[in-house]
Scaffold this active site. Structure first.
Site, PDB file in Angstrom:
ATOM      1  N   GLU A  43     -12.150 -10.112  -4.471  1.00  0.00           N
ATOM      2  CA  GLU A  43     -10.700 -10.179  -4.319  1.00  0.00           C
ATOM      3  C   GLU A  43     -10.261 -11.423  -3.545  1.00  0.00           C
ATOM      4  OE1 GLU A  43      -9.398  -6.593  -2.341  1.00  0.00           O
ATOM      5  OE2 GLU A  43     -11.120  -6.561  -0.998  1.00  0.00           O
ATOM      6  N   HIS A  72       0.798  -1.228   0.000  1.00  0.00           N
ATOM      7  CA  HIS A  72       0.000   0.000   0.000  1.00  0.00           C
ATOM      8  C   HIS A  72       0.826   1.271   0.000  1.00  0.00           C
ATOM      9  CE1 HIS A  72      -3.336  -2.784   0.750  1.00  0.00           C
ATOM     10  NE2 HIS A  72      -3.936  -1.918  -0.029  1.00  0.00           N
ATOM     11  N   ARG A 124     -15.358   2.832  -0.416  1.00  0.00           N
ATOM     12  CA  ARG A 124     -15.151   1.499   0.154  1.00  0.00           C
ATOM     13  C   ARG A 124     -15.062   1.624   1.672  1.00  0.00           C
ATOM     14  NH1 ARG A 124      -9.860  -1.991  -1.132  1.00  0.00           N
ATOM     15  NH2 ARG A 124      -8.879  -0.525   0.284  1.00  0.00           N
ATOM     16  N   ARG A 132     -10.265   4.567  -0.878  1.00  0.00           N
ATOM     17  CA  ARG A 132      -9.759   3.736   0.223  1.00  0.00           C
ATOM     18  C   ARG A 132      -9.864   4.526   1.527  1.00  0.00           C
ATOM     19  NH1 ARG A 132      -5.770   2.075  -3.931  1.00  0.00           N
ATOM     20  NH2 ARG A 132      -5.629  -0.192  -3.956  1.00  0.00           N
ATOM     21  N   ARG A 162       1.507 -10.292  -0.824  1.00  0.00           N
ATOM     22  CA  ARG A 162       1.759  -9.173  -1.736  1.00  0.00           C
ATOM     23  C   ARG A 162       2.824  -8.193  -1.269  1.00  0.00           C
ATOM     24  NH1 ARG A 162      -3.982  -5.859  -1.396  1.00  0.00           N
ATOM     25  NH2 ARG A 162      -2.880  -3.981  -1.960  1.00  0.00           N
ATOM     26  N   CYS A 208     -10.425  -2.618 -10.028  1.00  0.00           N
ATOM     27  CA  CYS A 208      -9.783  -1.484  -9.365  1.00  0.00           C
ATOM     28  C   CYS A 208      -8.421  -1.851  -8.776  1.00  0.00           C
ATOM     29  CB  CYS A 208     -10.693  -0.887  -8.295  1.00  0.00           C
ATOM     30  SG  CYS A 208     -11.075  -2.025  -6.972  1.00  0.00           S
ATOM     31  N   ASN A 250      -5.121  -6.925  -6.749  1.00  0.00           N
ATOM     32  CA  ASN A 250      -3.952  -6.983  -5.855  1.00  0.00           C
ATOM     33  C   ASN A 250      -4.092  -8.147  -4.871  1.00  0.00           C
ATOM     34  OD1 ASN A 250      -3.452  -4.585  -7.106  1.00  0.00           O
ATOM     35  ND2 ASN A 250      -4.099  -3.322  -5.392  1.00  0.00           N
ATOM     36  N   ASP A 251      -5.273  -8.211  -4.259  1.00  0.00           N
ATOM     37  CA  ASP A 251      -5.498  -9.295  -3.315  1.00  0.00           C
ATOM     38  C   ASP A 251      -5.833 -10.595  -4.027  1.00  0.00           C
ATOM     39  OD1 ASP A 251      -5.053  -8.326  -0.675  1.00  0.00           O
ATOM     40  OD2 ASP A 251      -6.741  -6.977  -0.976  1.00  0.00           O
TER      41      ASP A 251
HETATM   42  C1  PEP Z   1      -7.057  -4.837  -4.444  1.00  0.00           C
HETATM   43  O1  PEP Z   1      -6.896  -5.703  -3.587  1.00  0.00           O
HETATM   44  O2  PEP Z   1      -6.810  -5.007  -5.657  1.00  0.00           O
HETATM   45  C2  PEP Z   1      -7.579  -3.502  -4.068  1.00  0.00           C
HETATM   46  C3  PEP Z   1      -7.925  -2.632  -4.977  1.00  0.00           C
HETATM   47  O3  PEP Z   1      -7.656  -3.187  -2.744  1.00  0.00           O
HETATM   48  P1  PEP Z   1      -6.379  -2.888  -1.816  1.00  0.00           P
HETATM   49  O4  PEP Z   1      -5.191  -2.694  -2.730  1.00  0.00           O
HETATM   50  O5  PEP Z   1      -6.690  -1.657  -1.040  1.00  0.00           O
HETATM   51  O6  PEP Z   1      -6.273  -4.095  -0.982  1.00  0.00           O
HETATM   52 MG    MG Z   2      -7.774  -5.465  -1.674  1.00  0.00          MG
END
Ligand code: PEP
Ligand code: MG
Length: 596
Positions: A444, A200, A343, A307, A478, A515, A467-468
């Site tokens: 996710e 992040h 979110r 976020r 990650r 996203c 991402n998740d």
């Molecule tokens: C993701 O997991 O792709 C996402 C957009 O949320 P975050 O990166 O905040 O976990």
């Molecule tokens: Mg996520």
């Protein structure tokens, strides 16, 4: 710089390209140890402030101990309370305090570092003494040191962003809250030993267009604060103490990249549409309400992901309903009539603390742990407060609610019950909100990806968090740089899963967007579109390059490329296929090809 010093040799280090851009500047060393105590040099202009910080923390700690002393005395009696007299004595120990300040004057290291080193020296000395009374003092010192450090870090700690101007931050790791405190005037670039493209802190750096290279391995032990650095966030290269030739080469490269990017910007105000007329709406991901202007500047069609947990991460406390409402309302009003997907808190994972204040106990596997909707469903008051704030903001714009980390439809139902309570509370107070507010879920977690039909019964839109999703599908933490090379968005399992989500969502007649960071990489635009993505959401500065790519391909080409990719097995080959397509479609943007 000190002219007497010998010129240091140039050194090139390779890491992970995390945020585009090239930066050159002096290093600022910022190191966190296991106790999360940062270590850095304090600029001479801040000496006075640093000593005052120490004095304030001493006073606060004294108050705290006196309070505990009084409580224990009242509840348990004076004998039990006596231990805290000993603690107060430690705090009044002029030798300990004086030595800490002398250490600071000698080393210019931040006061936490000096205090830790002196108190550890005391502990080491007392531990060796063959005297029960003195050995007892060891635990007193440890206890008091912990309290004092918590005070220094929690209430009075300077934020990373306030410590620097125009520096390259060199760190073992940067937390999302450190990242949230910096901007382009404080940090020219970021280099970290750990981290990955989807940690992040990196996502935040990207939204601020701060060049970053992460996962470079051991470095901080050898860096000195007068070292000069080039950070090449395009190729993931860091050059320590570059010589004249390298500087010249990078100066030229920077110029070329600038030209490339300004040409990409030529499409900034144009529609996001393929050559054969398929519209692919583009939305923005934001972390702070102040970024809503950025979303407008880059012509986003709305906010696809806000976020909100950064409201917590960037401050010392959980913001109350009014503070949240003000932030959500600002975004809703700025973007109106465009949609804004807010979110709900995704706390946990790598977003666990703000200035030393943890939201929950440390966990062995935080990304598989007490995070996001799981956290909110157990902290109902906090969740209801947030939902009230979002609902109230919905009276001022086109607001939608999205739940993170949904693993089954049941969680949406449970969250919906709390949402109903929030609605009822507002009605009672005659507070306005959008009665028909849309509620969506992030996809996710693999279990959600494979139950789209069930989830669609309780949600009115979906957004894929790649991402998740990738970390859970491939079992790759990650933020772990050791295995970052295995984190492959073009793994066949990932693209098959994406294809299936799109197909199932189509069947269930529910709109689905993406996203995760994949959406903001122009190399993946054809893949995602070809697999069935209907819209994309990304950090605002990335919007033009993805829009450019969409405008330079046909939907039919994307379909064909994705179909071919689905038959391939090697993630690297799949990546190369789309990287080639990207290079071909952006060729005219390159300085050499265009005019040299
Ligand atoms: C993701 O997991 O792709 C996402 C957009 O949320 P975050 O990166 O905040 O976990
Ligand atoms: Mg996520």
């Amino acid at each position: 710089m000190d002219s007497k010093k010998k010129k240091k040799p140039e050194k090139t280090i390779h890491g992970i390209a995390a945020s585009n851009g090239i930066a050159y500047g002096r290093a600022f060393l910022f190191v966190q140890d296991e106790l999360d105590v940062p270590h850095y040099k304090v600029e001479p202009t801040r000496y006075r402030e640093e000593v005052e910080r120490f004095e304030k923390a001493l006073v606060a700690t004294r108050h705290e101990i006196a309070k505990v002393h009084a409580e224990v005395e009242k509840n348990l009696g004076p004998d039990e309370a006596r231990i805290f007299d000993a603690h107060l004595l430690v705090l009044e120990d002029q030798a300990l305090i004086g030595e800490t300040i002398r250490e600071f004057e000698k080393t210019s290291m931040n006061i936490e570092t000096c205090f830790m080193s002196i108190s550890q020296r005391y502990v080491a000395v007392f531990e060796k003494i063959d005297d029960d009374y003195l050995r007892e003092r060891v635990s007193d010192i440890r206890d008091v040191a912990r309290r004092l450090l918590a005070n220094l870090l929690g209430r009075t700690a300077a934020k990373l962003g306030e410590l620097i101007t125009d520096r390259i931050v060199i760190s073992n790791d940067i937390s999302p809250s450190d990242a949230a405190s910096i901007d382009r005037s404080s940090a020219l670039g970021i280099v970290t030993e750990a981290g990955s493209r989807t940690s992040h802190a990196v996502i935040v750096a990207r939204s601020m267009r701060i060049p970053a290279v992460v996962g470079i391995g051991a470095l901080t032990d050898t860096v000195e604060s007068d070292d000069m650095f080039i950070v090449d966030g395009y190729d993931g290269v860091v050059i320590v103490n570059p010589d004249e030739t390298t500087l010249f080469r990078y100066g030229k490269l920077k110029e070329q990249k600038r030209t490339f990017e300004s040409r990409v910007m030529s499409v900034n105000r144009l529609q996001s549409e393929t050559l054969d007329g398929t519209r692919v709406p583009h939305f923005a991901n934001i972390e702070k309400e102040t970024e809503s202007d950025l979303a407008i500047r880059y012509n986003a069609e709305g906010i696809g992901l806000y976020r909100t947990e950064y409201l917590f991460i960037a401050s010392d406390d959980i913001p109350d309903e009014e503070a949240q409402f003000a932030a959500y309302r600002k975004v809703a009003e700025t973007l109106h009539p465009r949609p804004v997907i807010i979110r709900t808190f995704d706390l946990g994972g790598d977003k666990v603390r703000s200035n030393g204040v943890s939201i929950s106990d440390p966990e062995a596997n935080p990304f598989l742990g007490f995070r996001a909707i799981r956290f909110c469903l157990e902290h109902k008051d906090l969740f209801r407060t947030q939902l009230r704030a979002i609902l109230r903001a919905s009276a001022f714009g086109n607001v939608r609610i999205m739940y993170p980390m949904i693993s089954s439809a049941v969680e949406i139902v449970r969250a919906g019950e709390i949402l109903d309570e929030a609605r009822a509370e507002l009605r009672k107070k005659n507070q306005k909100f959008d009665e028909k507010i849309a509620v969506g879920a992030m996809i996710e977690i693999p279990s959600a990806a494979f139950t789209i039909d069930l989830i669609a019964e309780h949600a009115s839109f979906l957004s894929i968090g790649t991402n998740d999703l990738i970390q859970y599908l491939l079992a790759i933490d990650r933020v772990n740089s050791r295995i970052a090379h295995l984190y492959e968005p073009t793994h066949p399992a990932v693209i098959r899963t994406l294809q299936r989500i799109f197909a199932d969502a189509r069947k269930a007649r529910i709109p689905v967007s993406i996203c995760g960071e994949m959406a903001g990489d122009p190399v993946f635009a054809a893949l995602l579109l070809g697999l069935g993505a209907q819209s994309l959401s990304m950090t605002p500065p990335l919007l033009p390059s993805v829009r450019y790519m969409i405008r330079h391909m046909k939907y039919s080409e994307a379909r064909k490329l994705a179909k071919d990719a689905l038959k391939m097995s090697d993630p690297k080959e799949i990546y190369a296929k789309f990287a080639d397509f990207y290079a071909e479609r952006t060729r005219e943007l390159n300085v050499e090809d265009a005019e040299e």
